[in-house]
Scaffold this motif. Structure first.
Motif, PDB file in Angstrom:
ATOM      1  N   SER A  61       0.829  -1.207   0.000  1.00  0.00           N
ATOM      2  CA  SER A  61       0.000   0.000   0.000  1.00  0.00           C
ATOM      3  C   SER A  61       0.863   1.256   0.000  1.00  0.00           C
ATOM      4  O   SER A  61       0.543   2.247  -0.672  1.00  0.00           O
ATOM      5  N   VAL A  62       1.968   1.245   0.741  1.00  0.00           N
ATOM      6  CA  VAL A  62       2.863   2.403   0.772  1.00  0.00           C
ATOM      7  C   VAL A  62       3.532   2.605  -0.582  1.00  0.00           C
ATOM      8  O   VAL A  62       3.661   3.730  -1.074  1.00  0.00           O
ATOM      9  N   LEU A  63       3.945   1.509  -1.209  1.00  0.00           N
ATOM     10  CA  LEU A  63       4.570   1.626  -2.528  1.00  0.00           C
ATOM     11  C   LEU A  63       3.582   2.145  -3.565  1.00  0.00           C
ATOM     12  O   LEU A  63       3.943   2.936  -4.445  1.00  0.00           O
ATOM     13  N   GLU A  64       2.314   1.717  -3.492  1.00  0.00           N
ATOM     14  CA  GLU A  64       1.311   2.209  -4.440  1.00  0.00           C
ATOM     15  C   GLU A  64       1.086   3.707  -4.259  1.00  0.00           C
ATOM     16  O   GLU A  64       0.948   4.450  -5.230  1.00  0.00           O
ATOM     17  N   ASP A  65       1.027   4.173  -2.999  1.00  0.00           N
ATOM     18  CA  ASP A  65       0.839   5.605  -2.766  1.00  0.00           C
ATOM     19  C   ASP A  65       2.031   6.415  -3.263  1.00  0.00           C
ATOM     20  O   ASP A  65       1.866   7.528  -3.768  1.00  0.00           O
ATOM     21  N   LEU A  66       3.247   5.867  -3.127  1.00  0.00           N
ATOM     22  CA  LEU A  66       4.416   6.595  -3.611  1.00  0.00           C
ATOM     23  C   LEU A  66       4.475   6.641  -5.134  1.00  0.00           C
ATOM     24  O   LEU A  66       4.895   7.645  -5.719  1.00  0.00           O
ATOM     25  N   ASN A  67       4.063   5.548  -5.777  1.00  0.00           N
ATOM     26  CA  ASN A  67       4.105   5.502  -7.244  1.00  0.00           C
ATOM     27  C   ASN A  67       2.944   6.239  -7.885  1.00  0.00           C
ATOM     28  O   ASN A  67       2.932   6.413  -9.108  1.00  0.00           O
ATOM     29  N   LYS A  68       1.954   6.615  -7.107  1.00  0.00           N
ATOM     30  CA  LYS A  68       0.796   7.316  -7.654  1.00  0.00           C
ATOM     31  C   LYS A  68       1.167   8.781  -7.849  1.00  0.00           C
ATOM     32  O   LYS A  68       1.364   9.529  -6.903  1.00  0.00           O
ATOM     33  N   GLY A  69       1.239   9.212  -9.080  1.00  0.00           N
ATOM     34  CA  GLY A  69       1.616  10.588  -9.372  1.00  0.00           C
ATOM     35  C   GLY A  69       0.407  11.496  -9.535  1.00  0.00           C
ATOM     36  O   GLY A  69      -0.742  11.057  -9.632  1.00  0.00           O
ATOM     37  N   GLU A  70       0.639  12.780  -9.566  1.00  0.00           N
ATOM     38  CA  GLU A  70      -0.422  13.755  -9.745  1.00  0.00           C
ATOM     39  C   GLU A  70      -0.738  13.920 -11.233  1.00  0.00           C
ATOM     40  O   GLU A  70       0.158  14.022 -12.063  1.00  0.00           O
ATOM     41  N   LEU A  71      -2.064  13.964 -11.559  1.00  0.00           N
ATOM     42  CA  LEU A  71      -2.490  14.093 -12.950  1.00  0.00           C
ATOM     43  C   LEU A  71      -2.400  15.555 -13.386  1.00  0.00           C
ATOM     44  O   LEU A  71      -2.598  16.468 -12.581  1.00  0.00           O
ATOM     45  N   PRO A  72      -2.148  15.791 -14.671  1.00  0.00           N
ATOM     46  CA  PRO A  72      -2.152  17.172 -15.162  1.00  0.00           C
ATOM     47  C   PRO A  72      -3.544  17.780 -15.093  1.00  0.00           C
ATOM     48  O   PRO A  72      -4.555  17.084 -14.965  1.00  0.00           O
ATOM     49  N   ASP A  73      -3.594  19.127 -15.185  1.00  0.00           N
ATOM     50  CA  ASP A  73      -4.880  19.819 -15.096  1.00  0.00           C
ATOM     51  C   ASP A  73      -5.787  19.464 -16.265  1.00  0.00           C
ATOM     52  O   ASP A  73      -7.019  19.406 -16.107  1.00  0.00           O
ATOM     53  N   GLU A  74      -5.232  19.228 -17.457  1.00  0.00           N
ATOM     54  CA  GLU A  74      -6.078  18.894 -18.602  1.00  0.00           C
ATOM     55  C   GLU A  74      -6.799  17.569 -18.387  1.00  0.00           C
ATOM     56  O   GLU A  74      -8.007  17.438 -18.662  1.00  0.00           O
ATOM     57  N   ILE A  75      -6.090  16.577 -17.859  1.00  0.00           N
ATOM     58  CA  ILE A  75      -6.732  15.278 -17.629  1.00  0.00           C
ATOM     59  C   ILE A  75      -7.768  15.383 -16.511  1.00  0.00           C
ATOM     60  O   ILE A  75      -8.849  14.770 -16.573  1.00  0.00           O
ATOM     61  N   VAL A  76      -7.480  16.162 -15.474  1.00  0.00           N
ATOM     62  CA  VAL A  76      -8.455  16.338 -14.389  1.00  0.00           C
ATOM     63  C   VAL A  76      -9.725  17.002 -14.897  1.00  0.00           C
ATOM     64  O   VAL A  76     -10.841  16.583 -14.565  1.00  0.00           O
ATOM     65  N   GLN A  77      -9.590  18.037 -15.727  1.00  0.00           N
ATOM     66  CA  GLN A  77     -10.773  18.689 -16.290  1.00  0.00           C
ATOM     67  C   GLN A  77     -11.540  17.755 -17.215  1.00  0.00           C
ATOM     68  O   GLN A  77     -12.779  17.751 -17.236  1.00  0.00           O
ATOM     69  N   GLN A  78     -10.824  16.933 -17.975  1.00  0.00           N
ATOM     70  CA  GLN A  78     -11.493  15.978 -18.863  1.00  0.00           C
ATOM     71  C   GLN A  78     -12.281  14.950 -18.056  1.00  0.00           C
ATOM     72  O   GLN A  78     -13.428  14.617 -18.411  1.00  0.00           O
ATOM     73  N   GLN A  79     -11.708  14.443 -16.977  1.00  0.00           N
ATOM     74  CA  GLN A  79     -12.432  13.496 -16.144  1.00  0.00           C
ATOM     75  C   GLN A  79     -13.652  14.137 -15.484  1.00  0.00           C
ATOM     76  O   GLN A  79     -14.710  13.514 -15.380  1.00  0.00           O
ATOM     77  N   ARG A  80     -13.529  15.398 -15.066  1.00  0.00           N
ATOM     78  CA  ARG A  80     -14.672  16.088 -14.474  1.00  0.00           C
ATOM     79  C   ARG A  80     -15.787  16.264 -15.499  1.00  0.00           C
ATOM     80  O   ARG A  80     -16.977  16.076 -15.186  1.00  0.00           O
ATOM     81  N   ALA A  81     -15.439  16.617 -16.749  1.00  0.00           N
ATOM     82  CA  ALA A  81     -16.466  16.764 -17.791  1.00  0.00           C
ATOM     83  C   ALA A  81     -17.149  15.432 -18.093  1.00  0.00           C
ATOM     84  O   ALA A  81     -18.371  15.380 -18.311  1.00  0.00           O
ATOM     85  N   MET A  82     -16.400  14.336 -18.093  1.00  0.00           N
ATOM     86  CA  MET A  82     -16.999  13.026 -18.329  1.00  0.00           C
ATOM     87  C   MET A  82     -17.958  12.641 -17.202  1.00  0.00           C
ATOM     88  O   MET A  82     -19.042  12.084 -17.457  1.00  0.00           O
ATOM     89  N   ARG A  83     -17.593  12.957 -15.951  1.00  0.00           N
ATOM     90  CA  ARG A  83     -18.504  12.663 -14.843  1.00  0.00           C
ATOM     91  C   ARG A  83     -19.783  13.478 -14.943  1.00  0.00           C
ATOM     92  O   ARG A  83     -20.881  12.947 -14.723  1.00  0.00           O
TER      93      ARG A  83
END
Length: 435
Positions: free
Chosen positions: A352-374
């Motif tokens: 679980s710790v390794l997964e949290d460390l490997n989880k990176g932050e998404l760019p703003d464009e991808i975040v906005q695209q996911q919000r529009a899809m929701r």
């Protein structure tokens, strides 16, 4: 050939604290600056430690600095043919660390008898014509080094390899105490000198000035007493608090947020060193509390020590002591001013710790695209539910009802007349038609 062999130097590297030195390269000088000579370096040099201190990052210092006259620099060429220098220099550039080591100085005027050699992680560009001798050497075989023949000329910030930070800090505290004792003696001698000097006769101001002059004279005397009062009582109060509080242990009181963070760094480093020596432990929980760290700070300086600074200190020390092999992760906490940072040795971190460390932050464009899809998915579900409600209402009312209208009930009632009554009514209708 004999002179060339005499100028060769074997560089050994200690890969980890407490480990045996390993072979790095056999080099010979091909270019130098300052007053460096070919015989300054000994036959064997051991790079025993790494550092990120200011004296090594800015080494050699610029010419205006008084320490610049003692430093010498030289270009060394590998002659062993093993090709270990490129990987070693890449390791230094990625981690921005400076390896250094001590050696027996060849200078007879050296006060300490020891010299220091270091390899900058930011290697300069080789000057043109450095390899213009027709040899088959390449740029990958070159390494730039700086050295000083007397380690006492390095200046502030330098500590010997293997000397713990606590010992260096104790030496600095000793020097601070000596300076404070000299200041205290100076303050004690000054009033005695003033008392021994003959006093001039003071003329009464009442004869020459009125009530305003008397008031100004009294105010001047009060200000003089207030100026001398903190100087006389500052040292006894500091020593009294140091002896009454068990935490200080009689040491000098900590002043400033920088000193508090430095003390916290030393405590964390000592815990990590003990954790490294204990082979039975695989995880260390480091508690971080802003209240405990800033207990002795004034109220106006407590705001400068934040949780992000303390966490960064723990992460940096875990990276330095663990040599980039340990993993430090903050555990969930219910408080904003307290947390626990777990430090895991290599190969013992949970998934679980390794997964949290490997989880990176998404760019703003991808975040906005996911919000529009929701949002589009929510609108589609709402539209489908509205259509199903309309079909359900039509099925309940029936297809014969007008649009937007309603059915009128109890209009076509059951005929409850008898046959005789119906026949009579029919006959009466026929008579009416005839007439």
């Amino acid at each position: 050939d004999t002179s060339t062999a005499m100028d060769e130097t074997t560089i050994l590297l200690v890969p980890a604290p407490g480990a045996r030195p390993e072979f790095l390269a056999t080099v010979e000088p091909i270019g130098s600056s300052g007053t460096s000579k070919s015989g300054d370096l000994p036959f064997e040099v051991v790079l025993s430690s790494y550092t990120r201190d200011a004296w090594a990052i800015s080494c050699p210092p610029p010419p205006p600095s008084p320490e610049s006259a003692h430093w010498k620099s030289t270009w060394l060429k590998s002659v062993d043919g093993r090709g270990k220098l490129p990987g070693f220099l890449k390791y230094l550039r990625e981690r921005k660390k400076v390896p250094f080591g001590r050696f027996d100085s060849t200078d007879a005027s050296s006060a300490s008898g020891k010299g220091v050699i270091m390899v900058p992680f930011d290697q300069p560009t080789p000057p043109p014509g450095l390899l213009g001798d027709g040899s088959d050497a390449s740029v990958d075989d070159l390494i730039y080094c700086a050295y000083v023949l007397d380690e006492s000329n390095i200046g502030r910030g330098y500590r010997q390899p293997g000397l713990p930070r606590t010992a260096a800090h104790a030496q600095q505290q000793k020097q601070v105490k000596q300076q404070q004792s000299l200041k205290r003696q100076h303050h004690e001698v000054t009033p005695v000198a003033e008392a021994s000097s003959p006093k001039q006769p003071v003329k009464s101001s009442r004869a020459t000035s009125g009530m305003l002059g008397n008031l100004l004279g009294a105010t001047r005397k009060t200000n003089t007493k207030l100026d001398t009062l903190p100087t006389r009582k500052a040292q006894p109060s500091a020593s009294a608090t140091g002896s009454a509080d068990g935490r200080s242990g009689g040491s000098t009181a900590i002043s400033g947020s920088g000193a508090v963070v430095a003390k916290f760094r030393q405590d964390v480093e000592q815990k990590l060193l003990d954790f490294k020596q204990d082979v039975t432990l695989t995880c260390l929980k480091v508690p971080v509390s802003i209240g405990d760290v800033t207990r002795d700070l004034p109220l106006d300086q407590k705001q400068s020590v934040t949780m992000d600074i303390l966490k960064y200190v723990v992460y940096e020390q875990a990276e330095e002591v663990g040599e980039d092999r340990w993993i430090a992760a903050r555990e969930p906490s219910e408080f904003l001013d307290e947390c626990v940072v777990a430090v895991y040795k290599e190969g013992h971190a949970p998934e679980s710790v390794l997964e949290d460390l490997n989880k990176g932050e998404l760019p703003d464009e991808i975040v906005q695209q996911q919000r529009a899809m929701r949002q589009a998915r929510v609108k589609e579900v709402a539209r489908k539910e509205t259509k199903e409600d309309e079909l359900r209402r039509k099925a309940t009312v029936g297809s014969g009802a007008p649009d937007g209208g309603a059915w009128t009930l109890n209009v076509e009632k059951r005929d409850r007349r008898t046959i005789e009554e119906i026949q009579k009514e029919m006959e009466s209708q026929k008579k009416r038609q005839r007439s």
